[in-house]
Design a protein around this motif. Structure first.
Motif, PDB file in Angstrom:
ATOM      1  N   VAL A   1       4.958   7.798  -8.324  1.00 41.97           N
ATOM      2  CA  VAL A   1       5.622   9.326  -7.885  1.00 41.97           C
ATOM      3  C   VAL A   1       4.895   8.646  -6.079  1.00 41.97           C
ATOM      4  CG1 VAL A   1       4.661  11.186  -7.793  1.00 41.97           C
ATOM      5  CG2 VAL A   1       4.599  10.476  -9.491  1.00 41.97           C
ATOM      6  N   GLY A   2       4.158   8.064  -6.036  1.00 42.24           N
ATOM      7  CA  GLY A   2       3.480   8.151  -4.381  1.00 42.24           C
ATOM      8  C   GLY A   2       4.340   7.007  -3.509  1.00 42.24           C
ATOM      9  N   LYS A   3       4.437   5.889  -4.089  1.00 40.55           N
ATOM     10  CA  LYS A   3       5.807   5.121  -3.784  1.00 40.55           C
ATOM     11  C   LYS A   3       6.635   5.260  -3.127  1.00 40.55           C
ATOM     12  CE  LYS A   3       3.453   0.915  -5.348  1.00 40.55           C
ATOM     13  NZ  LYS A   3       3.098   0.561  -6.344  1.00 40.55           N
ATOM     14  N   ARG A   4       7.528   6.018  -4.398  1.00 36.91           N
ATOM     15  CA  ARG A   4       8.921   6.941  -4.404  1.00 36.91           C
ATOM     16  C   ARG A   4       9.100   7.982  -3.081  1.00 36.91           C
ATOM     17  NH1 ARG A   4      10.656   8.487 -10.582  1.00 36.91           N
ATOM     18  NH2 ARG A   4      11.186   6.080 -11.191  1.00 36.91           N
ATOM     19  N   LEU A   5       7.856   9.036  -2.831  1.00 38.87           N
ATOM     20  CA  LEU A   5       7.738   9.859  -1.525  1.00 38.87           C
ATOM     21  C   LEU A   5       7.448   9.145  -0.030  1.00 38.87           C
ATOM     22  CD1 LEU A   5       5.676  12.296  -3.100  1.00 38.87           C
ATOM     23  CD2 LEU A   5       7.886  12.450  -3.472  1.00 38.87           C
ATOM     24  N   LYS A   6       6.659   8.622  -0.465  1.00 38.88           N
ATOM     25  CA  LYS A   6       6.261   7.590   1.817  1.00 38.88           C
ATOM     26  C   LYS A   6       7.635   6.738   1.454  1.00 38.88           C
ATOM     27  CE  LYS A   6       3.238   7.078   3.752  1.00 38.88           C
ATOM     28  NZ  LYS A   6       2.609   8.610   4.368  1.00 38.88           N
ATOM     29  N   GLY A   7       8.334   6.156   0.404  1.00 44.78           N
ATOM     30  CA  GLY A   7       9.522   5.564   0.852  1.00 44.78           C
ATOM     31  C   GLY A   7      10.872   6.489   0.651  1.00 44.78           C
TER      32      GLY A   7
ATOM     33  N   TYR B   1       9.918   9.639   2.721  1.00 38.66           N
ATOM     34  CA  TYR B   1       9.495  10.678   3.645  1.00 38.66           C
ATOM     35  C   TYR B   1       8.319   9.265   4.168  1.00 38.66           C
ATOM     36  CZ  TYR B   1      12.434  14.356   1.411  1.00 38.66           C
ATOM     37  OH  TYR B   1      13.565  14.837   0.888  1.00 38.66           O
ATOM     38  N   PRO B   2       7.811   9.091   4.720  1.00 44.46           N
ATOM     39  CA  PRO B   2       7.089   8.193   5.348  1.00 44.46           C
ATOM     40  C   PRO B   2       6.554   8.707   6.474  1.00 44.46           C
ATOM     41  CG  PRO B   2       9.556   7.580   6.405  1.00 44.46           C
ATOM     42  CD  PRO B   2       9.344   8.161   5.254  1.00 44.46           C
ATOM     43  N   GLN B   3       6.921   9.769   6.914  1.00 47.75           N
ATOM     44  CA  GLN B   3       5.847  10.723   8.056  1.00 47.75           C
ATOM     45  C   GLN B   3       4.849  11.586   7.054  1.00 47.75           C
ATOM     46  OE1 GLN B   3       5.679  10.080  11.271  1.00 47.75           O
ATOM     47  NE2 GLN B   3       7.558   7.572  10.630  1.00 47.75           N
ATOM     48  N   THR B   4       4.641  11.803   6.039  1.00 42.37           N
ATOM     49  CA  THR B   4       4.337  12.906   5.319  1.00 42.37           C
ATOM     50  C   THR B   4       3.166  12.265   4.359  1.00 42.37           C
ATOM     51  OG1 THR B   4       6.366  14.481   4.571  1.00 42.37           O
ATOM     52  CG2 THR B   4       4.187  14.264   3.901  1.00 42.37           C
ATOM     53  N   PRO B   5       2.023  12.194   5.273  1.00 43.78           N
ATOM     54  CA  PRO B   5       0.800  12.230   4.508  1.00 43.78           C
ATOM     55  C   PRO B   5       0.450  12.734   3.469  1.00 43.78           C
ATOM     56  CG  PRO B   5       0.296  13.804   6.250  1.00 43.78           C
ATOM     57  CD  PRO B   5       1.477  13.940   6.500  1.00 43.78           C
ATOM     58  N   ILE B   6      -0.094  11.582   2.220  1.00 40.47           N
ATOM     59  CA  ILE B   6      -0.398  11.014   1.156  1.00 40.47           C
ATOM     60  C   ILE B   6      -1.559  11.348   0.716  1.00 40.47           C
ATOM     61  CG2 ILE B   6      -0.363  10.428  -1.776  1.00 40.47           C
ATOM     62  CD1 ILE B   6       2.642   9.995  -0.386  1.00 40.47           C
TER      63      ILE B   6
ATOM     64  N   SER C   1      -2.503   1.015  -0.679  1.00 39.51           N
ATOM     65  CA  SER C   1      -1.285   0.410  -0.070  1.00 39.51           C
ATOM     66  C   SER C   1      -0.099   1.790   0.757  1.00 39.51           C
ATOM     67  CB  SER C   1      -1.005  -0.430  -1.615  1.00 39.51           C
ATOM     68  OG  SER C   1      -0.052   0.371  -2.674  1.00 39.51           O
ATOM     69  N   PHE C   2      -0.026   2.323   0.048  1.00 39.21           N
ATOM     70  CA  PHE C   2       1.148   3.471   0.914  1.00 39.21           C
ATOM     71  C   PHE C   2      -0.131   4.299   0.738  1.00 39.21           C
ATOM     72  CE2 PHE C   2       0.744   4.464  -4.264  1.00 39.21           C
ATOM     73  CZ  PHE C   2       0.081   5.565  -4.565  1.00 39.21           C
ATOM     74  N   ALA C   3      -1.095   5.450   0.410  1.00 39.17           N
ATOM     75  CA  ALA C   3      -1.082   6.681   0.740  1.00 39.17           C
ATOM     76  C   ALA C   3      -2.084   5.936   2.053  1.00 39.17           C
ATOM     77  CB  ALA C   3      -2.086   6.919  -0.646  1.00 39.17           C
ATOM     78  N   ASP C   4      -2.161   7.471   2.548  1.00 37.29           N
ATOM     79  CA  ASP C   4      -3.813   7.763   3.898  1.00 37.29           C
ATOM     80  C   ASP C   4      -4.687   7.878   3.346  1.00 37.29           C
ATOM     81  OD1 ASP C   4      -0.214   7.682   5.800  1.00 37.29           O
ATOM     82  OD2 ASP C   4      -0.404   9.247   4.143  1.00 37.29           O
ATOM     83  N   ASP C   5      -4.517   8.151   2.685  1.00 36.32           N
ATOM     84  CA  ASP C   5      -6.242   8.296   2.244  1.00 36.32           C
ATOM     85  C   ASP C   5      -6.130   8.554   0.545  1.00 36.32           C
ATOM     86  OD1 ASP C   5      -8.871   8.783   2.461  1.00 36.32           O
ATOM     87  OD2 ASP C   5      -8.479  10.855   3.464  1.00 36.32           O
ATOM     88  N   TYR C   6      -8.137   8.219   0.749  1.00 33.54           N
ATOM     89  CA  TYR C   6      -7.872   7.930  -1.554  1.00 33.54           C
ATOM     90  C   TYR C   6      -9.366   8.968  -0.685  1.00 33.54           C
ATOM     91  CZ  TYR C   6      -8.626   5.703  -5.757  1.00 33.54           C
ATOM     92  OH  TYR C   6      -8.772   6.038  -6.868  1.00 33.54           O
ATOM     93  N   MET C   7      -9.286  10.608  -1.774  1.00 32.38           N
ATOM     94  CA  MET C   7     -10.637  10.536  -2.089  1.00 32.38           C
ATOM     95  C   MET C   7     -10.585  10.674  -3.751  1.00 32.38           C
ATOM     96  SD  MET C   7     -11.815  13.823  -0.289  1.00 32.38           S
ATOM     97  CE  MET C   7     -13.661  14.848  -0.849  1.00 32.38           C
ATOM     98  N   ILE C   8     -12.178  10.566  -3.947  1.00 28.96           N
ATOM     99  CA  ILE C   8     -12.843   9.960  -6.407  1.00 28.96           C
ATOM    100  C   ILE C   8     -13.538  12.038  -6.005  1.00 28.96           C
ATOM    101  CG2 ILE C   8     -14.364   9.162  -7.023  1.00 28.96           C
ATOM    102  CD1 ILE C   8     -13.913   6.552  -4.975  1.00 28.96           C
ATOM    103  N   LYS C   9     -12.807  11.628  -7.278  1.00 28.48           N
ATOM    104  CA  LYS C   9     -13.624  12.771  -8.133  1.00 28.48           C
ATOM    105  C   LYS C   9     -14.698  13.070  -8.383  1.00 28.48           C
ATOM    106  CE  LYS C   9      -9.267  14.645  -9.682  1.00 28.48           C
ATOM    107  NZ  LYS C   9      -7.900  14.903 -10.090  1.00 28.48           N
ATOM    108  N   PRO C  10     -15.857  13.831  -8.373  1.00 27.05           N
ATOM    109  CA  PRO C  10     -15.848  14.672  -7.540  1.00 27.05           C
ATOM    110  C   PRO C  10     -16.094  15.238  -6.150  1.00 27.05           C
ATOM    111  CG  PRO C  10     -18.115  14.525  -8.391  1.00 27.05           C
ATOM    112  CD  PRO C  10     -17.011  13.447  -9.455  1.00 27.05           C
ATOM    113  N   TYR C  11     -15.963  15.975  -5.464  1.00 23.46           N
ATOM    114  CA  TYR C  11     -15.840  15.826  -3.944  1.00 23.46           C
ATOM    115  C   TYR C  11     -16.287  17.576  -3.230  1.00 23.46           C
ATOM    116  CZ  TYR C  11     -11.828  18.280  -5.214  1.00 23.46           C
ATOM    117  OH  TYR C  11     -10.867  18.861  -5.692  1.00 23.46           O
TER     118      TYR C  11
END
Length: 224
Positions: free
Chosen positions: A62-68, A70-75, A92-102
């Motif tokens: 899903v993320g790769k399709r969205l980023k492809g 809409y490259p300017q929209t942060p994921i 490799s495509f997302a702008d940040d990676y956050m781990i649960k719990p947070y």
């Protein structure tokens, strides 16, 4: 106009909680349970929060399709997957990676960073609970009512002084002398009166303030 976040999460409890938390912070949240319909919302989205483990299409796909498209929209990937392999694949495509719990405050802080980086939020603009503050234009907007909050000169100076010292306990003397540029006399009620009127304008419930906190016997603190 409210900033809009697309949250793609199939877990009912997490999705409901994130939507409630971010809505309280002034964002508009669109929550969907899978990535199949994500593309149809993207023209009005400022940021995407995405889980990896989704029904059908996984978060990576899903993320790769969205980023492809809409490259300017942060994921932001928001997931329980902790391995370095998962993280590297996500980044490799997302702008940040956050781990649960947070911690929710960290989630909002990271969202703000991504929105500033993408240009959706000006560096002179910030979100504080239901308030959007544009320092350059000297404007404060209630994002729940979409109405501008009009302050007097002294109210605005008090607000900005507290804003510039987030989470710090400031004495009445410090605030008064910074705003009035005069000597503070103990027992003077001027600041207290101005704070009361300021709260009536900026708080959702001035009898139970959530933005400007009273520190008994000392002064005030702005929660941020």
């Amino acid at each position: 106009m409210n900033l809009t976040i697309l949250h793609i999460e199939d877990d009912q409890e997490i999705g409901s909680w994130v939507r409630e938390f971010l809505t309280e912070k002034g964002y508009q949240v669109i929550w969907i349970h899978s990535g199949y319909s994500a593309m149809e919302y993207m023209d009005r989205i400022d940021l995407v929060i995405l889980d990896i483990m989704l029904p059908g299409l996984d978060g990576y796909t899903v993320g790769k399709r969205l980023k492809g498209k809409y490259p300017q929209t942060p994921i932001m990937m928001l997931t329980a997957r902790t391995s370095m392999e998962d993280k590297l694949q996500g980044l490799s495509f997302a702008d940040d990676y956050m781990i649960k719990p947070y911690h929710p405050d960290e989630l909002e802080a990271r969202i703000q960073v991504l929105l500033r980086r993408s240009g959706a939020v000006s560096t002179d603009s910030l979100q504080l609970s239901h308030l959007r503050i544009d320092k350059q234009a000297n404007r404060i907007l209630n994002t729940q009512s979409n109405q501008e909050i009009v302050l007097t000169g002294k109210q605005y100076h008090i607000f900005m002084y507290l804003l510039d010292h987030p989470n710090q306990i400031l004495t009445k003397k410090q605030i008064y002398e910074a705003v009035w540029e005069d000597t503070y006399l103990k027992g003077d009620k001027t600041l207290m009166v101005h704070i009361r009127h300021l709260r009536e304008k900026i708080e959702l419930d001035s009898s139970s303030p959530q933005i400007i906190e009273t520190i008994r016997g000392i002064g005030y603190r702005m929660r941020h």
